[in-house]
Every structure is written in structure tokens, then in C-alpha cells.
Enzyme design. Structure first.
Site, mmCIF file in Angstrom:
data_model
loop_
_atom_site.group_PDB
_atom_site.id
_atom_site.type_symbol
_atom_site.label_atom_id
_atom_site.label_comp_id
_atom_site.label_asym_id
_atom_site.label_seq_id
_atom_site.Cartn_x
_atom_site.Cartn_y
_atom_site.Cartn_z
ATOM 1 N N ASN A 6 0.873 -1.182 0.000
ATOM 2 C CA ASN A 6 0.000 0.000 0.000
ATOM 3 C C ASN A 6 0.906 1.227 0.000
ATOM 4 O OD1 ASN A 6 -1.843 2.032 0.426
ATOM 5 N ND2 ASN A 6 -2.167 1.548 2.598
ATOM 6 N N LYS B 139 0.018 4.278 -0.316
ATOM 7 C CA LYS B 139 -0.626 5.500 0.187
ATOM 8 C C LYS B 139 -0.403 6.635 -0.821
ATOM 9 C CE LYS B 139 0.402 3.707 4.727
ATOM 10 N NZ LYS B 139 0.127 3.865 6.127
ATOM 11 N N HIS C 262 -9.470 1.031 4.484
ATOM 12 C CA HIS C 262 -8.209 1.262 5.197
ATOM 13 C C HIS C 262 -8.462 2.248 6.343
ATOM 14 C CE1 HIS C 262 -4.157 2.609 6.097
ATOM 15 N NE2 HIS C 262 -3.754 1.465 5.574
ATOM 16 N N GLU D 83 -6.918 4.697 7.402
ATOM 17 C CA GLU D 83 -6.716 6.125 7.083
ATOM 18 C C GLU D 83 -7.928 6.687 6.354
ATOM 19 O OE1 GLU D 83 -2.896 5.643 5.218
ATOM 20 O OE2 GLU D 83 -1.996 5.219 7.173
ATOM 21 N N GLU E 200 -5.364 -4.977 10.568
ATOM 22 C CA GLU E 200 -4.369 -3.915 10.745
ATOM 23 C C GLU E 200 -4.638 -3.184 12.055
ATOM 24 O OE1 GLU E 200 -2.373 -2.783 6.874
ATOM 25 O OE2 GLU E 200 -4.122 -1.513 6.997
ATOM 26 N N GLY F 102 2.440 2.341 10.789
ATOM 27 C CA GLY F 102 3.380 3.451 10.711
ATOM 28 C C GLY F 102 4.142 3.714 12.000
ATOM 29 N N SER G 291 3.416 -2.024 10.306
ATOM 30 C CA SER G 291 4.872 -2.033 10.506
ATOM 31 C C SER G 291 5.536 -3.357 10.131
ATOM 32 C CB SER G 291 5.214 -1.630 11.941
ATOM 33 O OG SER G 291 4.821 -0.282 12.162
ATOM 34 N N GLY H 196 2.835 -1.046 4.252
ATOM 35 C CA GLY H 196 2.834 0.368 3.898
ATOM 36 C C GLY H 196 4.247 0.875 3.661
HETATM 37 C C1 PEP Z 1 -0.788 0.291 5.954
HETATM 38 O O1 PEP Z 1 -0.888 1.483 5.751
HETATM 39 O O2 PEP Z 1 -1.628 -0.486 5.501
HETATM 40 C C2 PEP Z 1 0.349 -0.176 6.734
HETATM 41 C C3 PEP Z 1 0.327 -1.406 7.149
HETATM 42 O O3 PEP Z 1 1.374 0.736 6.952
HETATM 43 P P1 PEP Z 1 2.802 0.426 7.623
HETATM 44 O O4 PEP Z 1 3.303 -0.864 7.037
HETATM 45 O O5 PEP Z 1 3.638 1.602 7.242
HETATM 46 O O6 PEP Z 1 2.577 0.309 9.091
#
Ligand code: PEP
Length: 254
Positions: free
Chosen positions: A14, A16, A100, A102, A172, A178, A218, A239
Site C-alpha cells: 500500500n 498510500k 483502510h 486512514e 491492521e 506506521g 509495521s 505500507g
Molecule cells: C498500511 O498502511 O496499511 C500499513 C500497514 O502501513 P505500515 O506498514 O507503514 O505500518
């Protein structure tokens, strides 16, 4: 995941709101040789809408698939700024991330919005990746399972078992996204098992046993193997660590 499992893991990126179309093509050129011949996992990359067509063209015929980060539930209409599933499919997009955290947070998407999009994505033959997860406070207060159950109950409303095959769930935990700190493999495994049981109750054994449940939050090259060794974890939604093709390739080939 379990070697005997019938579920082919999915590793999805992803991006973003990162990368121009030119940067997306350069990424594809770098990634394809790194993952050439890799068949153990399904690989999907989700650029922005703007970069999707050129990215999909760049990976055409390879083992890397193109996914969107969202879609509108209607096929077309007076919805300024929106993109529909048929439009995505027309440029070779096969996967779509829905709900998601966000988008739930910044765009106020509700569980019912996610449900409408999910029904539309299935009707259009796409592979939907439905994101669910709790915030830190909900986990600390012992409300994680209630939150997940609500997201699943509404998100999967009206889905018939015979149509549910393509659905992918991404667990998630929002506190891990993040943050640089993933959920521990134990917490992720336990929560995935809970999600699968909830799916079993709603859609039956065959759907639950076949449904891929990804972990996201992460994920990076150094923790992928620990997380994906868990039998209930069927892949990852990545991400930040997916933005560099070498890092993403290391995750794919964990
Ligand atoms: C995401 O945005 O779906 C995500 C898992 O981000 P990150 O891997 O940066 O935590």
C-alpha cells in the site's frame, strides 16, 4: 502460514499518497527482476489512482498484480473525484483495498460504506482486501474483539458464502500502522484466529478455511518471517516498507 494450508499467501503493498506515475514505472522496473519466478505468494502493489494505469501496464504479464487503494461502489455517475471498479478493471487492476483505517479516519468511511464497496467489488470480479482493526485505546480497554466483530458483521452484511471466495481480510491494528512496532506474532495470531472464527460463524467452514487473512502494521523485512510463520497469518499488507522495491522484494521473499 501452515505448509498444508490451501491458502496462497498474498503480499500486498500500500503506497498510500506516494510516487508519481514515472516513479511507479521505475519501481516496477526495479521490482520485477527481484521477484521474477516467485510463485509461492501472490504479489500485489497498490499505487495512487494517478499512477495505476502506468504501473499496471509496466507489470502486465508478470507475477506482480496492480491494486487500487479504494474505489467507489457505483459503476459511474455524478460523483466528482471518484473512480469506479469498471474503470480500474479497464486498466488492468485486479485488487482493491477497502476500508483502510486512514480512509475511515480522514474520509469518515463507515462500516456500511465498506460494505457497499465490498459488494460492488465482488460483483465486478475484483479481489477486495478489507481492512479492519482497533485503535490503541480499544485494545487497552479490552474492546478489540467487539470492534472487529462490528466491522466484520457490517462489512460482510449481505455477502453470500458462494460469493465470498475472493474476499481477503487485512487485520491492521491501527496502533501498529506506521509506528515501526508491529503487533507481536502471538497477538497477531490470536487475533487472526478470532477473525477466522467470526467469519466461520457467518459464512461457514469452507469460506473461513479458504479466506486469506493478512496482517498489516509495521511489517518490514526483519519481522516478516516471524509474523508469517503463524498458521493463521496468510500474508501481509505493507505500507512504509513497500516504498522501496528492494525492501518490498525482501518481504515478498522472506
Ligand atoms: C498500511 O498502511 O496499511 C500499513 C500497514 O502501513 P505500515 O506498514 O507503514 O505500518
Amino acid at each position: 502460514m501452515d505448509i498444508a494450508s490451501p491458502r496462497k499467501p498474498l503480499i500486498a503493498a500500500n503506497w498510500k499518497m506516494f510516487k508519481t506515475p514515472a516513479e511507479a514505472c521505475a519501481y516496477a522496473d526495479a521490482l520485477l527482476p527481484l521477484v521474477a519466478g516467485h510463485v509461492r505468494d501472490e504479489i500485489a502493489v497498490c499505487p495512487t489512482f494517478l499512477a495505476l494505469a502506468s504501473f499496471a501496464e509496466s507489470v502486465k504479464g508478470s507475477n506482480v498484480l496492480a491494486g487500487a487503494q479504494d474505489m467507489h461502489p457505483e459503476k459511474e455517475g455524478a460523483y466528482t473525484g471518484e473512480i469506479s471498479a469498471p474503470m480500474l478493471k479497464a486498466v488492468g487492476v485486479t485488487h482493491v483495498i477497502l476500508g483502510h483505517s486512514e480512509r475511515r479516519h480522514y474520509n469518515h468511511e463507515s462500516d456500511w460504506d465498506v460494505n457497499r464497496k465490498l459488494l460492488a467489488a465482488l460483483k465486478q470480479g475484483m479481489t477486495p482486501i478489507v481492512c479492519i482493526g482497533e485503535v490503541q485505546e480499544e485494545r487497552e480497554e479490552g474492546r478489540t474483539n467487539d470492534v472487529l466483530l462490528r466491522q466484520l458483521k457490517i462489512g460482510l452484511d449481505g455477502i453470500r458464502p458462494e460469493d465470498a471466495g475472493p474476499i481477503v481480510i487485512a487485520y491492521e491494528p491501527i496502533w501498529a500502522i506506521g509506528s515501526g512496532q508491529s503487533a507481536s506474532p502471538g497477538i497477531a495470531e490470536e487475533t487472526h484466529a478470532f477473525i477466522r472464527d467470526a467469519v466461520r460463524e457467518r459464512l461457514g467452514d469452507a469460506v473461513a478455511d479458504g479466506m486469506r487473512i493478512l496482517y498489516g502494521g509495521s511489517v518490514k523485512p526483519s519481522n516478516t518471517a516471524f509474523l508469517l510463520a503463524q498458521p493463521e497469518i496468510d500474508g501481509a499488507l505493507v505500507g512504509g516498507a513497500s516504498l522501496d522495491p528492494h525492501s518490498f522484494a525482501d518481504i515478498v521473499k522472506y
